[in-house]
Design an enzyme around this catalytic site. Structure first.
Site, mmCIF file in Angstrom:
data_model
loop_
_atom_site.group_PDB
_atom_site.id
_atom_site.type_symbol
_atom_site.label_atom_id
_atom_site.label_comp_id
_atom_site.label_asym_id
_atom_site.label_seq_id
_atom_site.Cartn_x
_atom_site.Cartn_y
_atom_site.Cartn_z
ATOM 1 N N SER A 214 0.895 -1.288 0.014
ATOM 2 C CA SER A 214 0.087 0.040 -0.058
ATOM 3 C C SER A 214 0.822 1.290 -0.157
ATOM 4 O O SER A 214 1.938 1.418 0.734
ATOM 5 C CB SER A 214 -0.980 0.036 1.242
ATOM 6 O OG SER A 214 -1.647 -0.999 1.214
ATOM 7 N N HIS A 215 0.355 2.230 -0.780
ATOM 8 C CA HIS A 215 1.234 3.637 -0.929
ATOM 9 C C HIS A 215 0.119 4.597 -0.205
ATOM 10 O O HIS A 215 -1.256 4.567 -0.254
ATOM 11 C CB HIS A 215 1.125 4.148 -2.244
ATOM 12 C CG HIS A 215 2.212 3.267 -2.921
ATOM 13 N ND1 HIS A 215 3.166 3.725 -3.761
ATOM 14 C CD2 HIS A 215 2.721 1.914 -2.612
ATOM 15 C CE1 HIS A 215 4.018 2.688 -4.378
ATOM 16 N NE2 HIS A 215 3.604 1.747 -3.828
ATOM 17 N N ARG A 216 0.583 5.610 0.521
ATOM 18 C CA ARG A 216 -0.065 6.660 1.017
ATOM 19 C C ARG A 216 -0.692 7.393 -0.108
ATOM 20 O O ARG A 216 -0.330 7.691 -1.008
ATOM 21 C CB ARG A 216 0.994 7.560 1.666
ATOM 22 C CG ARG A 216 1.326 7.290 2.952
ATOM 23 C CD ARG A 216 2.345 8.027 3.653
ATOM 24 N NE ARG A 216 1.354 9.273 4.262
ATOM 25 C CZ ARG A 216 1.941 10.613 4.668
ATOM 26 N NH1 ARG A 216 3.325 10.621 4.429
ATOM 27 N NH2 ARG A 216 1.107 11.427 5.048
#
Length: 216
Positions: free
Chosen positions: A82-84
């Site tokens: 997951s990425h911000r």
């Protein structure tokens, strides 16, 4: 009584494409129940290669119950993927060091969806992708080539990308009884003695008998 040995990595003599998975997994962040098997057309030892973005620093765990069936090509995408998304860009500048390292987010700033949990007696078809934090209930079936993005209720049949409910395997009344019976938690001798009831078509008779077995 002759019962397959749950501690034998390869229970089918001469076949190393099917394994009792708990005996193959070395990662302590992956937990697998007894008699769950993994079928890989090349080599059953490939399983951990398909648990992706699984980083110790994040701490999420993949939990798989008992008597599950996992086909070739099944992938688990863990929270490390997951990425911000709150910033102008989702690009992970910090990964590449130099002056970009200052943009490193703290762990509590990263998206986190919890552990990925697969129940008992779950059948996951070929080339399925299970996303981070998904919970798949006992007795569920996931059709081949599906992408599972949301929790799956017990005894549901799902399929597609993203996977959606196709139907339930049994009536809600039967499902509730099965979730009380929990045959997968019986000692293996009792399971073996009742295999005909467990494998036959569901009906009032065998469900009632199984309920009485559980009550002992």
């Amino acid at each position: 009584m002759e019962i397959p040995n749950k501690d034998n990595p390869y229970p089918i003599e001469g076949n190393k494409k099917i394994c009792f998975l708990k005996n193959i997994v070395a990662n302590p962040m992956i937990s697998v129940g007894d008699y769950t098997y993994y079928d890989d057309e090349h080599d059953a030892c490939n399983f951990e290669k398909n648990v992706l973005y699984h980083y110790e620093i994040i701490g999420d765990v993949l939990i798989i119950g008992k008597f599950c069936m996992i086909a070739s090509g099944v992938k688990f995408i863990m929270n490390g993927a997951s990425h911000r998304m709150e910033g102008v860009s989702t690009y992970p500048f910090n990964l590449f060091g130099s002056d970009w390292a200052a943009a490193t987010p703290t762990l509590d700033q990263l998206p986190y969806k919890g552990n990925t949990v697969i129940g008992n007696d779950v059948w996951i078809g070929r080339n399925v992708t299970v996303m981070a934090g998904v919970k798949i209930g006992d007795g569920a079936i996931v059709a081949a080539n599906s992408t599972v993005t949301k929790d799956v209720k017990p005894y549901a049949i799902i399929g597609g990308n993203p996977a959606k409910l196709i139907r339930y395997r049994f009536s809600s009344e039967v499902i509730q009884k099965l979730l009380i019976i929990k045959w997968w938690d019986w000692d293996i001798e009792t399971v073996t003695q009742n295999l005909e009831l467990i494998t036959n078509k569901v009906g009032d008779t065998n469900i009632d008998i199984l309920s009485n077995v559980r009550a002992k």
